[in-house]
Design a protein around this motif. Structure first.
Motif, PDB file in Angstrom:
ATOM      1  N   ASP A 156       1.049  -1.293   0.107  1.00 38.39           N
ATOM      2  CA  ASP A 156       0.132   0.051  -0.060  1.00 38.39           C
ATOM      3  C   ASP A 156       0.983   1.241   0.159  1.00 38.39           C
ATOM      4  N   SER A 157       1.984   1.247   0.855  1.00 40.37           N
ATOM      5  CA  SER A 157       2.819   2.523   0.838  1.00 40.37           C
ATOM      6  C   SER A 157       3.461   2.875  -0.125  1.00 40.37           C
ATOM      7  N   ILE A 158       3.798   1.605  -0.903  1.00 38.11           N
ATOM      8  CA  ILE A 158       4.589   1.792  -2.158  1.00 38.11           C
ATOM      9  C   ILE A 158       3.867   2.382  -3.118  1.00 38.11           C
ATOM     10  N   GLU A 159       2.403   1.823  -3.339  1.00 37.57           N
ATOM     11  CA  GLU A 159       1.448   2.444  -4.297  1.00 37.57           C
ATOM     12  C   GLU A 159       1.306   3.903  -4.120  1.00 37.57           C
ATOM     13  N   MET A 160       1.045   4.316  -2.945  1.00 34.86           N
ATOM     14  CA  MET A 160       0.982   5.829  -2.386  1.00 34.86           C
ATOM     15  C   MET A 160       2.022   6.615  -2.830  1.00 34.86           C
ATOM     16  N   ALA A 161       3.246   5.943  -2.316  1.00 35.89           N
ATOM     17  CA  ALA A 161       4.388   6.750  -2.624  1.00 35.89           C
ATOM     18  C   ALA A 161       4.567   6.996  -4.365  1.00 35.89           C
ATOM     19  N   ALA A 162       4.154   5.936  -5.082  1.00 35.96           N
ATOM     20  CA  ALA A 162       4.146   6.042  -6.707  1.00 35.96           C
ATOM     21  C   ALA A 162       3.276   7.201  -7.077  1.00 35.96           C
ATOM     22  N   ASP A 163       2.013   6.931  -6.560  1.00 35.05           N
ATOM     23  CA  ASP A 163       1.086   8.003  -6.833  1.00 35.05           C
ATOM     24  C   ASP A 163       1.421   9.352  -6.506  1.00 35.05           C
ATOM     25  N   PHE A 164       2.009   9.477  -5.375  1.00 36.02           N
ATOM     26  CA  PHE A 164       2.389  10.984  -5.083  1.00 36.02           C
ATOM     27  C   PHE A 164       3.328  11.271  -5.911  1.00 36.02           C
ATOM     28  N   MET A 165       4.366  10.621  -6.256  1.00 34.17           N
ATOM     29  CA  MET A 165       5.451  11.046  -7.223  1.00 34.17           C
ATOM     30  C   MET A 165       5.079  11.306  -8.521  1.00 34.17           C
ATOM     31  N   ILE A 166       3.959  10.465  -9.139  1.00 30.24           N
ATOM     32  CA  ILE A 166       3.533  10.948 -10.302  1.00 30.24           C
ATOM     33  C   ILE A 166       2.989  12.432 -10.238  1.00 30.24           C
ATOM     34  N   GLU A 167       2.422  12.742  -9.083  1.00 31.97           N
ATOM     35  CA  GLU A 167       1.539  13.819  -9.272  1.00 31.97           C
ATOM     36  C   GLU A 167       2.494  15.133  -9.055  1.00 31.97           C
ATOM     37  N   CYS A 168       3.839  14.943  -8.364  1.00 32.88           N
ATOM     38  CA  CYS A 168       4.580  15.980  -8.189  1.00 32.88           C
ATOM     39  C   CYS A 168       6.002  15.901  -8.494  1.00 32.88           C
ATOM     40  N   GLY A 175      12.245  -7.829  -6.063  1.00 31.59           N
ATOM     41  CA  GLY A 175      11.072  -8.517  -6.535  1.00 31.59           C
ATOM     42  C   GLY A 175      10.181  -9.120  -5.227  1.00 31.59           C
ATOM     43  N   GLU A 176      10.003  -8.329  -4.181  1.00 27.20           N
ATOM     44  CA  GLU A 176       9.236  -9.102  -3.147  1.00 27.20           C
ATOM     45  C   GLU A 176       7.792  -8.422  -3.331  1.00 27.20           C
ATOM     46  N   CYS A 177       7.440  -7.549  -4.043  1.00 28.25           N
ATOM     47  CA  CYS A 177       6.107  -6.951  -4.116  1.00 28.25           C
ATOM     48  C   CYS A 177       5.356  -7.744  -5.344  1.00 28.25           C
ATOM     49  N   ASN A 178       4.047  -7.551  -5.161  1.00 29.33           N
ATOM     50  CA  ASN A 178       3.303  -8.512  -6.156  1.00 29.33           C
ATOM     51  C   ASN A 178       3.189  -7.772  -7.511  1.00 29.33           C
ATOM     52  N   ARG A 179       2.795  -8.362  -8.511  1.00 31.87           N
ATOM     53  CA  ARG A 179       2.738  -7.919  -9.980  1.00 31.87           C
ATOM     54  C   ARG A 179       1.989  -6.673 -10.119  1.00 31.87           C
ATOM     55  N   ARG A 180       1.120  -6.013  -9.457  1.00 35.44           N
ATOM     56  CA  ARG A 180       0.185  -4.836  -9.398  1.00 35.44           C
ATOM     57  C   ARG A 180       1.156  -3.718  -8.881  1.00 35.44           C
ATOM     58  N   VAL A 181       1.983  -4.009  -7.957  1.00 36.41           N
ATOM     59  CA  VAL A 181       2.634  -2.954  -7.338  1.00 36.41           C
ATOM     60  C   VAL A 181       3.881  -2.843  -8.239  1.00 36.41           C
ATOM     61  N   GLN A 182       4.343  -4.027  -8.958  1.00 36.14           N
ATOM     62  CA  GLN A 182       5.729  -3.766  -9.830  1.00 36.14           C
ATOM     63  C   GLN A 182       5.119  -2.996 -11.027  1.00 36.14           C
TER      64      GLN A 182
END
Length: 227
Positions: A35-47, A73-80
């Motif tokens: 969850d935190s990786i996805e939030m960080a990625a979305d945050f980085m996309i915005e700014c 490689g420890e996160c699932n495919r969706r996060v990758q």
């Protein structure tokens, strides 16, 4: 997610210093979860575009951390896929996600006030502001605020108010033409967003913002633009 997106755009508009963005990203990625990786990625996309301009080394460090997570490689495919999408957007120089779109680039450089805050700071949540407080001298206080605003903003306040009135007239005209067909075009939405933005930046406090927004003629289905 909505909160982090809001913070990202405050950084884009240089209302908040870029340090807070780096602190948030560091918090998300220090002990990463899916969850935190996805939030960080979305945050980085915005700014990411603005952050790269304001703090190039910090931006590089964040992307290196994302790269390390991807290689582990420890996160699932969706996060990758989310991380890969972020790198694709970065490779395209954030053309699909500009930090500040032209329509919202309204504040002159010398007029910007950037607030330097940190996650480690202590804040007063001002809980009393969450409750309505009746003002028996509302009209009198409004007049006093108007005088203060004119003294501070001068002609700029008049220009903003005229622009707000102009956008309101355009919206009312659009409504009369579409009395039977509720067709919310992209231009209508842009005009509404500009009006809301100008109301916020021209108001002294949240009470004035609420008062002005309540006076606006928001059509059914457009309430989401206030969120």
């Amino acid at each position: 997610m909505a909160t982090t997106k809001m913070i990202a755009h405050l950084v884009n508009q240089q209302v908040l210093h870029e340090v807070i963005a780096l602190e948030i990203l560091s918090l998300f990625l220090e002990n990463p979860t899916e969850d935190s990786i996805e939030m960080a990625a979305d945050f980085m996309i915005e700014c990411g575009q603005v952050l790269g301009d304001l703090s190039q080394q910090g931006s590089i460090a964040v992307f290196e951390r994302f790269k390390g997570i991807l290689h582990e490689g420890e996160c699932n495919r969706r996060v990758q896929y989310t991380i890969e999408n972020l790198f694709s957007i970065r490779k395209a120089k954030f053309k699909s996600h500009p930090g500040v779109i032209q329509e919202l680039d309204l504040i002159e450089e010398e007029d910007r006030i950037t607030h330097e805050v940190s996650l480690a700071d202590e804040f007063d949540p001002e809980d009393k502001a969450n409750f309505f407080q009746f003002d028996p001298e509302y009209e009198k206080n409004e007049q006093e605020w108007d005088e203060i605003k004119k003294e501070i903003l001068g002609e700029e306040e008049d220009r903003i108010n005229k622009r707000i009135d102009q956008l309101d007239e355009e919206e009312e005209s659009s409504e009369s033409e579409e009395e039977k067909i509720q067709d919310i075009t992209e231009q209508d939405l842009m005009n509404l967003r500009k009006t809301i933005y100008l109301v916020i930046v021209s108001s002294v406090d949240f009470e004035e913002v609420v008062h002005k927004l309540m006076k606006m003629n928001i059509r059914e289905g457009q309430e989401i633009e206030l969120c």
